[in-house]
Write an enzyme that holds these catalytic residues in place. Structure first.
Site, PDB file in Angstrom:
ATOM      1  N   GLY A  27      20.681 -57.880  45.800  1.00  0.00           N
ATOM      2  CA  GLY A  27      19.549 -56.971  46.024  1.00  0.00           C
ATOM      3  C   GLY A  27      18.396 -57.292  45.104  1.00  0.00           C
ATOM      4  N   ALA A  28      18.164 -58.605  44.883  1.00  0.00           N
ATOM      5  CA  ALA A  28      17.183 -59.043  43.878  1.00  0.00           C
ATOM      6  C   ALA A  28      15.746 -58.934  44.374  1.00  0.00           C
ATOM      7  CB  ALA A  28      17.479 -60.489  43.469  1.00  0.00           C
ATOM      8  N   ASN A  29      15.561 -58.639  45.657  1.00  0.00           N
ATOM      9  CA  ASN A  29      14.189 -58.614  46.184  1.00  0.00           C
ATOM     10  C   ASN A  29      13.489 -57.282  45.980  1.00  0.00           C
ATOM     11  OD1 ASN A  29      16.235 -57.982  48.411  1.00  0.00           O
ATOM     12  ND2 ASN A  29      14.366 -57.119  49.262  1.00  0.00           N
ATOM     13  N   GLY A  33      16.837 -54.514  40.904  1.00  0.00           N
ATOM     14  CA  GLY A  33      17.304 -55.903  41.008  1.00  0.00           C
ATOM     15  C   GLY A  33      16.169 -56.886  40.804  1.00  0.00           C
ATOM     16  N   SER A 156      25.661 -44.697  39.787  1.00  0.00           N
ATOM     17  CA  SER A 156      24.579 -43.712  39.841  1.00  0.00           C
ATOM     18  C   SER A 156      25.032 -42.424  39.181  1.00  0.00           C
ATOM     19  CB  SER A 156      24.214 -43.423  41.302  1.00  0.00           C
ATOM     20  OG  SER A 156      23.415 -42.269  41.378  1.00  0.00           O
ATOM     21  N   TYR A 187      28.177 -41.844  49.379  1.00  0.00           N
ATOM     22  CA  TYR A 187      27.464 -42.520  48.286  1.00  0.00           C
ATOM     23  C   TYR A 187      28.134 -42.192  46.940  1.00  0.00           C
ATOM     24  CZ  TYR A 187      23.516 -43.973  45.317  1.00  0.00           C
ATOM     25  OH  TYR A 187      22.727 -44.590  44.374  1.00  0.00           O
TER      26      TYR A 187
HETATM   27  N1  LIG Z   1      16.468 -45.827  42.655  1.00  0.00           N
HETATM   28  C1  LIG Z   1      17.151 -44.974  41.929  1.00  0.00           C
HETATM   29  O1  LIG Z   1      16.597 -43.982  41.447  1.00  0.00           O
HETATM   30  C2  LIG Z   1      18.623 -45.195  41.651  1.00  0.00           C
HETATM   31  C3  LIG Z   1      19.337 -44.199  40.977  1.00  0.00           C
HETATM   32  C4  LIG Z   1      20.697 -44.406  40.711  1.00  0.00           C
HETATM   33  C5  LIG Z   1      21.304 -45.567  41.107  1.00  0.00           C
HETATM   34  N2  LIG Z   1      20.596 -46.509  41.782  1.00  0.00           N
HETATM   35  C6  LIG Z   1      21.315 -47.734  42.192  1.00  0.00           C
HETATM   36  O2  LIG Z   1      20.615 -48.850  41.692  1.00  0.00           O
HETATM   37  C7  LIG Z   1      20.785 -49.965  42.567  1.00  0.00           C
HETATM   38  C8  LIG Z   1      19.422 -50.557  42.892  1.00  0.00           C
HETATM   39  O3  LIG Z   1      18.665 -49.557  43.541  1.00  0.00           O
HETATM   40  P1  LIG Z   1      17.093 -49.665  43.761  1.00  0.00           P
HETATM   41  O4  LIG Z   1      16.538 -48.360  43.391  1.00  0.00           O
HETATM   42  O5  LIG Z   1      16.551 -50.884  43.147  1.00  0.00           O
HETATM   43  O6  LIG Z   1      17.061 -49.745  45.377  1.00  0.00           O
HETATM   44  P2  LIG Z   1      16.169 -50.576  46.408  1.00  0.00           P
HETATM   45  O7  LIG Z   1      14.787 -50.796  45.909  1.00  0.00           O
HETATM   46  O8  LIG Z   1      16.343 -49.863  47.720  1.00  0.00           O
HETATM   47  O9  LIG Z   1      16.924 -51.965  46.478  1.00  0.00           O
HETATM   48  C9  LIG Z   1      18.195 -52.052  47.046  1.00  0.00           C
HETATM   49  C10 LIG Z   1      18.533 -53.492  47.284  1.00  0.00           C
HETATM   50  O10 LIG Z   1      19.812 -53.536  47.933  1.00  0.00           O
HETATM   51  C11 LIG Z   1      19.700 -54.406  49.045  1.00  0.00           C
HETATM   52  N3  LIG Z   1      20.662 -54.137  50.112  1.00  0.00           N
HETATM   53  C12 LIG Z   1      20.764 -53.038  50.893  1.00  0.00           C
HETATM   54  N4  LIG Z   1      21.710 -53.237  51.839  1.00  0.00           N
HETATM   55  C13 LIG Z   1      22.204 -54.494  51.642  1.00  0.00           C
HETATM   56  C14 LIG Z   1      23.171 -55.283  52.287  1.00  0.00           C
HETATM   57  N5  LIG Z   1      23.832 -54.857  53.368  1.00  0.00           N
HETATM   58  N6  LIG Z   1      23.431 -56.519  51.803  1.00  0.00           N
HETATM   59  C15 LIG Z   1      22.759 -56.998  50.727  1.00  0.00           C
HETATM   60  N7  LIG Z   1      21.809 -56.298  50.083  1.00  0.00           N
HETATM   61  C16 LIG Z   1      21.535 -55.059  50.543  1.00  0.00           C
HETATM   62  C17 LIG Z   1      18.293 -54.189  49.553  1.00  0.00           C
HETATM   63  O11 LIG Z   1      17.928 -55.231  50.444  1.00  0.00           O
HETATM   64  P3  LIG Z   1      16.801 -54.970  51.596  1.00  0.00           P
HETATM   65  O12 LIG Z   1      15.495 -54.960  50.879  1.00  0.00           O
HETATM   66  O13 LIG Z   1      16.989 -56.119  52.526  1.00  0.00           O
HETATM   67  O14 LIG Z   1      17.140 -53.643  52.224  1.00  0.00           O
HETATM   68  C18 LIG Z   1      17.529 -54.192  48.241  1.00  0.00           C
HETATM   69  O15 LIG Z   1      17.309 -55.486  47.806  1.00  0.00           O
HETATM   70  C19 LIG Z   1      21.536 -49.433  43.785  1.00  0.00           C
HETATM   71  O16 LIG Z   1      22.898 -49.763  43.667  1.00  0.00           O
HETATM   72  C20 LIG Z   1      21.352 -47.926  43.702  1.00  0.00           C
HETATM   73  O17 LIG Z   1      22.437 -47.225  44.283  1.00  0.00           O
HETATM   74  C21 LIG Z   1      19.264 -46.357  42.055  1.00  0.00           C
END
Ligand SMILES: NC(=O)c1ccc[n+]([C@@H]2O[C@H](COP(=O)([O-])OP(=O)(O)OC[C@H]3O[C@@H](n4cnc5c(N)ncnc54)[C@H](OP(=O)(O)O)[C@@H]3O)[C@@H](O)[C@H]2O)c1
Length: 328
Positions: A27-29, A33, A156, A187
């Site tokens: 999820g580096a994009n 990540g 999370s 989740y």
């Molecule tokens: N944001 C928050 O406040 C928060 C809070 C607690 C925990 N987290 C955790 O932190 C981590 C990163 O979250 P983030 O906020 O950076 O979210 P984000 O911006 O939505 O990024 C999520 C990443 O996961 C990828 N992904 C989703 N489905 C996938 C699949 N089937 N195969 C491979 N990659 C997939 C997405 O790819 P696409 O761009 O192609 O969809 C995107 O690169 C997650 O595990 C999330 O549960 C986040």
């Protein structure tokens, strides 16, 4: 304005020379990540960006060409076991070291109905846990052959639940076939599984030099939750500035701090298997709100090593790593 609640990495950690080191970030994009990847490349590492959408990875990585390190984008859809296997095999055909595996990608099914992957797994659990589980297990030999390798599992604050309702992994119904579906329940369970897996890995790998960590990154202004229906998208759009005003967290950069600490600091390996959390007002247990590197999860299920071992055993079977009772 810098958020005074954020726990920051120390400057030495963020200035280490990572030349010669190789990392995988799923999820580096996007979001956390992306920020984690950018910092690693800035410090001279080679980062394999494991992305569901290669073009999205290539697009965001363009500025990395100016940085000290290097990167490559490789396709990996964590919702499909075959895609994870192909990704690992391609990685292993090119690389013989892995200093850190960042199991960062995650999503939440925004529908009230379960969605199933082609392998028959509930999708939130498939992406957050099973895909990363298979990837990690397939890469263990390479991690063992690299000095002091580290495995990060992004969890999370949600995993903690509340004192009246703690999420737990239902080993008898991992695919949500025999109970009423709850998308946030799925989740929460997936994120408990991540904490348990970090715990189990630390115990299993204690003599190998590999260390493992589970992480709550904090609230990030990322694309998380963006896949919902129209109403959810509007709710997220309204929530983001409000959360920022409430000083939850300002950016994905702040939310990448915990991952970077676990990946690079000299301190983290003293706490293998532990849960590292950024501050969060979303903890229902008030004493947890300031977070901690590390801290004890208030959810007793997350700290249950016996269940963690059973989860690993069952998962090996489900992802096809155990055939006729033998580990493959
Ligand atoms: N944001 C928050 O406040 C928060 C809070 C607690 C925990 N987290 C955790 O932190 C981590 C990163 O979250 P983030 O906020 O950076 O979210 P984000 O911006 O939505 O990024 C999520 C990443 O996961 C990828 N992904 C989703 N489905 C996938 C699949 N089937 N195969 C491979 N990659 C997939 C997405 O790819 P696409 O761009 O192609 O969809 C995107 O690169 C997650 O595990 C999330 O549960 C986040």
């Amino acid at each position: 304005m810098a958020n005074k609640n954020v726990i920051w990495c120390d400057p030495e950690t963020l200035s280490k020379d990572l030349k010669g080191k190789t990392y995988i970030v799923t999820g580096a994009n996007s979001g956390v990540g992306f920020e984690t990847t950018q910092q690693l490349v800035k410090q001279g590492a080679h980062v394999v960006m494991a992305c569901r959408r290669v073009e999205a990875g290539e697009e965001v990585a363009k500025p990395f060409k100016e940085l000290k390190g290097s990167y490559e984008v490789m396709q990996c859809d964590l919702a499909t076991l075959q895609s994870v296997r192909s990704f690992v095999n391609s990685f292993l055909s090119k690389h013989n070291r892995l200093d850190g595996l960042v199991c960062n990608a995650g999503m939440v099914n925004m529908d009230n109905q379960p969605k199933y992957t082609t392998d028959g797994f509930e999708i939130t659990m498939a992406v957050s846990f099973f895909g990363h589980f298979l990837m990690t297990e397939m890469l263990l030999d390479t991690l063992k052959n690299t000095d002091s390798a580290r495995i990060l599992l992004l969890s999370s604050v949600v995993h903690a639940g509340n004192p009246k309702n703690r999420y737990e992994v239902h080993l008898d119904d991992l695919h949500w076939k025999n109970r009423k579906y709850s998308n946030f329940g799925a989740y929460g369970e997936a994120k408990v599984a991540s904490v348990q897996y970090a715990l189990e890995l630390a115990e299993r790998l204690k003599d190998t030099g590999i260390t493992s960590y589970s992480i709550h990154p904090g609230w990030a202004r990322s694309n998380f939750g963006g896949g919902g229906n129209f109403l959810i998208k509007i709710a997220m759009t309204i929530a983001k500035p409000i959360f920022t005003l409430l000083n939850f967290s300002d950016s994905s950069w702040e939310s990448a701090q915990t991952s970077l600490h676990c990946l690079l600091s000299d301190e983290a390996p003293k706490h293998s298997g532990k849960y590292f959390s950024q501050h969060s007002v979303l903890y229902r247990d008030k004493e947890c709100r300031k977070g901690g590197w590390p801290m004890k999860s208030p959810n007793p299920h997350a700290n249950d090593l016996d269940t963690a071992k059973k989860l690993v055993e069952i998962s090996r079977d489900l992802v096809g790593l155990k055939i006729n009772g033998a580990h493959v």
